[in-house]
Design a protein around this motif. Structure first.
Motif, PDB file in Angstrom:
ATOM      1  N   PRO A 221    -126.195 -14.560  18.557  1.00 55.89           N
ATOM      2  CA  PRO A 221    -125.269 -15.382  17.765  1.00 55.89           C
ATOM      3  C   PRO A 221    -124.025 -14.569  17.454  1.00 55.89           C
ATOM      4  CG  PRO A 221    -127.126 -14.655  16.426  1.00 55.89           C
ATOM      5  CD  PRO A 221    -127.455 -14.289  17.829  1.00 55.89           C
ATOM      6  N   LEU A 222    -122.898 -15.238  17.338  1.00 53.87           N
ATOM      7  CA  LEU A 222    -121.626 -14.567  17.038  1.00 53.87           C
ATOM      8  C   LEU A 222    -121.314 -14.793  15.568  1.00 53.87           C
ATOM      9  CD1 LEU A 222    -119.156 -13.000  17.896  1.00 53.87           C
ATOM     10  CD2 LEU A 222    -118.155 -15.113  18.769  1.00 53.87           C
ATOM     11  N   TYR A 223    -121.481 -13.745  14.777  1.00 57.69           N
ATOM     12  CA  TYR A 223    -121.244 -13.881  13.338  1.00 57.69           C
ATOM     13  C   TYR A 223    -120.669 -12.579  12.796  1.00 57.69           C
ATOM     14  CZ  TYR A 223    -125.851 -11.616  12.702  1.00 57.69           C
ATOM     15  OH  TYR A 223    -126.915 -10.769  12.734  1.00 57.69           O
ATOM     16  N   TYR A 224    -120.540 -12.499  11.492  1.00 56.68           N
ATOM     17  CA  TYR A 224    -119.742 -11.435  10.887  1.00 56.68           C
ATOM     18  C   TYR A 224    -120.249 -10.033  11.213  1.00 56.68           C
ATOM     19  CZ  TYR A 224    -123.385 -10.941   7.311  1.00 56.68           C
ATOM     20  OH  TYR A 224    -124.572 -10.720   6.663  1.00 56.68           O
ATOM     21  N   ILE A 225    -121.533  -9.878  11.498  1.00 54.75           N
ATOM     22  CA  ILE A 225    -122.072  -8.544  11.741  1.00 54.75           C
ATOM     23  C   ILE A 225    -121.657  -7.997  13.100  1.00 54.75           C
ATOM     24  CG2 ILE A 225    -124.243  -7.295  12.161  1.00 54.75           C
ATOM     25  CD1 ILE A 225    -125.482  -8.800   9.885  1.00 54.75           C
ATOM     26  N   ASN A 226    -121.654  -8.871  14.114  1.00 57.84           N
ATOM     27  CA  ASN A 226    -121.398  -8.368  15.471  1.00 57.84           C
ATOM     28  C   ASN A 226    -120.074  -8.839  16.057  1.00 57.84           C
ATOM     29  OD1 ASN A 226    -121.862 -11.031  16.130  1.00 57.84           O
ATOM     30  ND2 ASN A 226    -123.872 -10.683  17.025  1.00 57.84           N
ATOM     31  N   LYS A 227    -119.167  -9.333  15.236  1.00 53.70           N
ATOM     32  CA  LYS A 227    -117.898  -9.844  15.772  1.00 53.70           C
ATOM     33  C   LYS A 227    -117.097  -8.742  16.454  1.00 53.70           C
ATOM     34  CE  LYS A 227    -115.340  -9.225  11.449  1.00 53.70           C
ATOM     35  NZ  LYS A 227    -114.391  -9.812  10.499  1.00 53.70           N
ATOM     36  N   GLU A 228    -117.064  -7.543  15.857  1.00 49.91           N
ATOM     37  CA  GLU A 228    -116.310  -6.442  16.459  1.00 49.91           C
ATOM     38  C   GLU A 228    -116.977  -5.977  17.742  1.00 49.91           C
ATOM     39  OE1 GLU A 228    -113.389  -5.370  15.668  1.00 49.91           O
ATOM     40  OE2 GLU A 228    -113.282  -6.799  14.008  1.00 49.91           O
TER      41      GLU A 228
ATOM     42  N   GLY B 148    -117.100 -15.616  13.314  1.00 54.80           N
ATOM     43  CA  GLY B 148    -117.221 -15.800  14.758  1.00 54.80           C
ATOM     44  C   GLY B 148    -116.153 -16.717  15.317  1.00 54.80           C
ATOM     45  N   ILE B 149    -115.855 -17.803  14.591  1.00 58.11           N
ATOM     46  CA  ILE B 149    -114.809 -18.728  15.045  1.00 58.11           C
ATOM     47  C   ILE B 149    -113.455 -18.030  15.040  1.00 58.11           C
ATOM     48  CG2 ILE B 149    -113.609 -20.874  14.498  1.00 58.11           C
ATOM     49  CD1 ILE B 149    -116.264 -21.853  13.262  1.00 58.11           C
ATOM     50  N   HIS B 150    -113.159 -17.287  13.977  1.00 59.18           N
ATOM     51  CA  HIS B 150    -111.884 -16.557  13.920  1.00 59.18           C
ATOM     52  C   HIS B 150    -111.793 -15.533  15.046  1.00 59.18           C
ATOM     53  CE1 HIS B 150    -110.616 -18.567  10.409  1.00 59.18           C
ATOM     54  NE2 HIS B 150    -111.356 -17.895   9.527  1.00 59.18           N
ATOM     55  N   THR B 151    -112.910 -14.914  15.390  1.00 57.70           N
ATOM     56  CA  THR B 151    -112.910 -13.935  16.489  1.00 57.70           C
ATOM     57  C   THR B 151    -112.577 -14.604  17.809  1.00 57.70           C
ATOM     58  OG1 THR B 151    -114.552 -12.586  15.329  1.00 57.70           O
ATOM     59  CG2 THR B 151    -114.309 -12.215  17.680  1.00 57.70           C
ATOM     60  N   LEU B 152    -113.172 -15.771  18.073  1.00 54.57           N
ATOM     61  CA  LEU B 152    -112.855 -16.492  19.308  1.00 54.57           C
ATOM     62  C   LEU B 152    -111.385 -16.910  19.340  1.00 54.57           C
ATOM     63  CD1 LEU B 152    -116.011 -18.749  19.827  1.00 54.57           C
ATOM     64  CD2 LEU B 152    -115.310 -16.772  21.173  1.00 54.57           C
TER      65      LEU B 152
ATOM     66  N   ARG C  74    -120.532 -26.235  19.465  1.00 51.79           N
ATOM     67  CA  ARG C  74    -119.436 -27.195  19.632  1.00 51.79           C
ATOM     68  C   ARG C  74    -118.992 -27.762  18.286  1.00 51.79           C
ATOM     69  NH1 ARG C  74    -117.890 -29.719  24.299  1.00 51.79           N
ATOM     70  NH2 ARG C  74    -118.692 -28.778  26.191  1.00 51.79           N
ATOM     71  N   ASP C  75    -119.967 -28.096  17.437  1.00 51.49           N
ATOM     72  CA  ASP C  75    -119.615 -28.611  16.109  1.00 51.49           C
ATOM     73  C   ASP C  75    -118.852 -27.565  15.306  1.00 51.49           C
ATOM     74  OD1 ASP C  75    -120.841 -30.976  16.715  1.00 51.49           O
ATOM     75  OD2 ASP C  75    -122.717 -30.514  15.665  1.00 51.49           O
ATOM     76  N   SER C  76    -119.288 -26.307  15.383  1.00 49.26           N
ATOM     77  CA  SER C  76    -118.603 -25.242  14.651  1.00 49.26           C
ATOM     78  C   SER C  76    -117.183 -25.058  15.156  1.00 49.26           C
ATOM     79  CB  SER C  76    -119.382 -23.924  14.780  1.00 49.26           C
ATOM     80  OG  SER C  76    -120.670 -24.035  14.226  1.00 49.26           O
ATOM     81  N   LEU C  77    -117.009 -25.128  16.469  1.00 44.71           N
ATOM     82  CA  LEU C  77    -115.662 -24.989  17.042  1.00 44.71           C
ATOM     83  C   LEU C  77    -114.767 -26.143  16.610  1.00 44.71           C
ATOM     84  CD1 LEU C  77    -116.590 -23.821  20.659  1.00 44.71           C
ATOM     85  CD2 LEU C  77    -115.555 -22.431  18.868  1.00 44.71           C
ATOM     86  N   ALA C  78    -115.349 -27.351  16.577  1.00 50.37           N
ATOM     87  CA  ALA C  78    -114.561 -28.516  16.160  1.00 50.37           C
ATOM     88  C   ALA C  78    -114.153 -28.402  14.693  1.00 50.37           C
ATOM     89  CB  ALA C  78    -115.358 -29.795  16.405  1.00 50.37           C
ATOM     90  N   ARG C  79    -115.117 -28.017  13.845  1.00 50.74           N
ATOM     91  CA  ARG C  79    -114.795 -27.872  12.425  1.00 50.74           C
ATOM     92  C   ARG C  79    -113.824 -26.730  12.171  1.00 50.74           C
ATOM     93  NH1 ARG C  79    -120.437 -28.738  11.899  1.00 50.74           N
ATOM     94  NH2 ARG C  79    -120.739 -26.487  11.631  1.00 50.74           N
ATOM     95  N   GLY C  80    -113.918 -25.684  12.994  1.00 46.87           N
ATOM     96  CA  GLY C  80    -113.013 -24.551  12.839  1.00 46.87           C
ATOM     97  C   GLY C  80    -111.684 -24.722  13.532  1.00 46.87           C
ATOM     98  N   GLU C  81    -111.463 -25.920  14.166  1.00 45.11           N
ATOM     99  CA  GLU C  81    -110.198 -26.228  14.847  1.00 45.11           C
ATOM    100  C   GLU C  81    -109.851 -25.142  15.863  1.00 45.11           C
ATOM    101  OE1 GLU C  81    -107.317 -26.778  11.775  1.00 45.11           O
ATOM    102  OE2 GLU C  81    -108.111 -28.731  11.163  1.00 45.11           O
ATOM    103  N   TYR C  82    -110.866 -24.795  16.676  1.00 46.64           N
ATOM    104  CA  TYR C  82    -110.631 -23.804  17.725  1.00 46.64           C
ATOM    105  C   TYR C  82    -109.593 -24.292  18.728  1.00 46.64           C
ATOM    106  CZ  TYR C  82    -111.536 -21.040  21.927  1.00 46.64           C
ATOM    107  OH  TYR C  82    -111.389 -20.244  23.040  1.00 46.64           O
TER     108      TYR C  82
END
Length: 738
Positions: free
Chosen positions: A585-592, A662-666, A690-698
């Motif tokens: 998963p892409l989240y705050y711990i492994n974004k870098e 993760g969304i900000h990283t992408l 996909r839902d996360s990307l849509a909500r995050g306005e990727y």
């Protein structure tokens, strides 16, 4: 089939493995052509068609929360004869299977297994009572009541519920602590102590209203048992059995092995005939061994010789039982034989009178009047009961599910929690301690022909016979014999060390979890060891996501499957396209970690842009050229060299979820690559991503073509876009945002 229809069919079959991405085959797929004028011109000139897969979302009906809650309440509160009947039958499973009991088919196996387990439980119940700091009679009470109650509430046909060594050890630690609190100035090994809530005094053991040490100890044990049962029933009621998922097999195995060292240590003094106070708190195992070696010169030779003789008989016979278990109709009840022989030897040899050997002393017959737990002790033991309840139901549920799967029937995990909870709550009013299923006795029960829960009633009848008639005959039984029986029964847990090489080959992480939990349980304490094991296990899960597997993918052309280039041979990479896979998963711990790995495996756009600016600045210094516009744009125009990579495809199939980081990283990755003219495409995103990307306005509405359902589709789009770009440049056309 026309050529166009055939091409559509082949593309849908090739590029969209529906089962792999969670889209059911019955959902319609609409394959449409892109409507871009430039692409239509490109298609016409090259006689080639590129198609995109579009999925139509189902319209979600508007949900009225108020109406939804009302419907649920109405459905729950509706009362009918059928519903009441099913509710009663679900709560008492015995009402379902007992009327259908096949007497001719099942009775022989149930009677045989019940008798053998009952015979094995007699010496074990007496021995494990010492672990819990109780008199032998209370262990017999515990196994008796647990067998009857599980018969009524349980859904597993094979597990044996009764007294369990690890739980007895945990209860014993609580009992010793509370005894020490109530009377800190009196040695815990004294047998003539009267306990009061306001202090302690020394009195003779009489039949008056005073409560001696044994009475107070069982009050503590039954109160812990009551609280553990309440927790287990509450977990069943609120359906929070998911807590057991945090107790992995490696963690439980390590915990049991570590606790086995503590049990062995606590019984060593009985083998040597030493009278030592029980150590408390962190490091009690080390403290106990220090006390043993300091007092080794006080060893009772009679107890030591008896212990060695029992070991010489028990260990080889246990090995024979294990080795020939497939040929033996029933295991040799060597423990009962040893108990009977040792009792006779101690009685006729007068070992207590002549050699001061420690014996079990009087074991009363019959049952004591029921008594409520000591409510004033609940604040002191409530926290301890949490760990005991979790271990008890985790072992019971896991064993019941394991044997149900083996024999082809189903158990209800929620009902199992109710069953083990009531096996603790009800007996706590009858001077009992905490129970659970035990693997060793369950294996014996299964191997001797058990068919249904009726065998538990046969076991209870054996224990009842002992309680009413036979118990006083064990008066002269040496405590060292009970200690040897307890230690020999630990051999299964201690032999787990033999499985470590195999465990290491299978999973190094599980092996490390096993070691950490085992050492913490043995060297610190059982409760702390369990907590350390859970925390370390969760840390290992986080560690796996923090340092995930990362790879570039290549194409196996015949099957059009993308796999890791570093793992498989003969994979081909598409020119100018890098396919990147991130397995976590892409989240705050492994974004870098994601960002740095992507830049390292493909191309670092930040360094490219910096290099371009540096070259442009040097050219500006060498040449005098006048341009209108922004200096950065001037630098880019002067230094722009074609890059080897024009598209990055990120395989998102192994990314389970995204958080905000993760969304900000992408977004950041996409922005960095677009700054140097490289497009970023995402493929195989699951619905959650996909839902996360849509909500995050990727991406904007018109940019949804950057998300693809398969890697093949994304790579084909990238190739087509690059070819279109070349045609447009040749024709002198301006390029669109795509």
């Amino acid at each position: 089939m026309s050529s166009e229809n055939k091409e559509q069919h082949d593309l849908s079959q090739r590029d969209l493995p529906e089962e792999a991405y969670g889209f059911p085959p019955e959902r319609p797929l609409e394959v449409q052509r892109r409507s871009s004028p430039d692409l239509r011109q490109f298609e016409t000139s090259n006689h080639r068609t590129f198609r995109r897969i579009h999925m139509e979302l189902n319209e979600k009906p508007d949900t009225n929360i108020k109406q939804f809650v009302i419907r649920k309440l109405q459905k729950t509160c509706q009362c009918s004869t059928t519903k009441v009947r099913n509710g009663i039958f679900d709560f008492f499973p015995v009402l379902r299977w007992l009327p259908k009991y096949d007497l001719k088919k099942n009775i022989l196996g149930d009677v045989m297994s019940g008798l053998i387990v009952g015979i094995l439980l007699v010496p074990q119940s007496i021995a494990y009572s010492l672990l819990a700091g109780q008199e032998p009679i209370y262990g017999l009470y515990t196994s008796f009541f647990a067998s009857i109650i599980y018969f009524l509430f349980g859904t597993s046909r094979h597990i044996s519920v009764g007294i369990f060594g690890i739980l007895c050890l945990m209860i014993g630690e609580v009992v010793d602590r509370e005894l020490h609190k109530a009377c800190p100035d009196i040695d815990a090994t004294s047998s003539s102590i009267a306990m009061f809530s306001n202090g302690c005094v020394v009195v003779n053991h009489t039949l008056d209203g005073l409560c001696d040490k044994s009475c107070y100890a069982i009050k503590i044990g039954s109160t812990v048992t009551f609280m553990a049962g309440v927790y287990q029933v509450a977990m069943g009621f609120f359906q929070v059995g998911f807590v057991s998922v945090y107790l992995s097999d490696a963690l439980l195995s390590g915990f049991v092995t570590g606790a086995s060292f503590t049990i062995l240590t606590s019984q060593a003094k009985y083998l040597l005939g030493l009278s030592l106070p029980r150590s408390h708190g962190v490091g009690s195992v080390i403290t106990t061994w220090i006390h043993i070696f300091r007092n080794i010169h006080k060893t009772n030779i009679c107890d030591l010789i008896t212990s060695l003789l029992c070991l010489l008989v028990l260990v080889p016979t246990k090995e024979l039982n294990e080795h020939f278990k497939s040929k033996l109709k029933a295991p040799i009840p060597i423990e009962l034989v040893v108990v009977v022989a040792a009792t006779l030897a101690s009685h006729f040899g007068k070992l207590n009178e002549n050699y001061n050997s420690s014996i079990a002393e009087h074991i009363p017959t019959g049952f004591m009047p029921p008594q409520a737990p000591d409510w004033s002790l609940i604040p002191n033991v409530a926290v301890d009961a949490i760990a005991i309840s979790i271990i008890g139901f985790a072992i019971t549920v896991s064993l019941s599910e394991m044997f149900a799967k083996k024999h082809g029937y189903t158990v209800k995990a929620n009902q199992e929690m109710y069953a083990i909870g009531f096996c603790n709550i009800i007996p706590s009013f009858f001077h009992c301690i905490t129970t659970s299923a035990a693997l060793a006795k369950t294996l014996v029960k299964e191997s001797t022909g058990c068919q249904t829960q009726l065998s538990a009633i046969v076991t209870a009848l054996v224990l009842l016979l002992v309680l009413l008639v036979i118990a006083p005959l064990f008066y002269s039984l040496q405590k060292c014999v009970l200690g040897v029986i307890t230690i020999v029964n630990l051999r299964g847990a201690l032999l787990k060390f033999r499985d470590l090489p195999k465990m290491w080959r299978l999973s190094r992480m599980d092996t490390v979890i096993w070691f950490v939990t085992m050492l913490a349980s043995a060297l610190l304490s059982t409760e702390i060891g369990l907590l350390v094991g859970v925390c370390f296990s969760m840390f290992c899960v986080i560690l796996r996501t923090q340092k995930p597997k990362i790879s570039l993918l290549g194409l196996e052309e015949e099957s059009e499957i993308f796999e890791s280039i570093s793992t498989y041979k003969n994979l081909r990479s598409k020119s100018g396209i890098k396919v990147f896979r991130f397995i976590a998963p892409l989240y705050y711990i492994n974004k870098e970690c994601f960002k740095s790995a992507l830049y390292k495996k493909t191309l670092n756009p930040v360094l490219v842009k910096a290099a371009w600016k540096k070259v442009a600045k040097r050219k500006l210094e060498e040449e005098t050229v006048t341009f209108r516009g922004d200096p950065d744009e001037v630098s880019m125009q002067l230094s722009h060299d074609p890059l080897e990579v024009h598209t990055i495809v990120i395989d998102c199939s192994a990314i389970q979820f995204l958080d905000t980081a993760g969304i900000h990283t992408l977004k950041e990755v996409r922005r960095d690559y677009e700054a140097v003219g490289i497009q970023v495409l995402l493929a195989q995103c699951n619905p959650s991503v996909r839902d996360s990307l849509a909500r995050g306005e990727y991406c904007k509405k018109e940019e949804e073509n950057l998300l693809f359902y398969s890697l093949s589709e994304a790579v084909a789009f990238a190739e087509d876009a690059q070819n279109q770009k070349g045609v447009c440049v040749v024709n002198g056309l301006s390029l669109s945002g795509d």
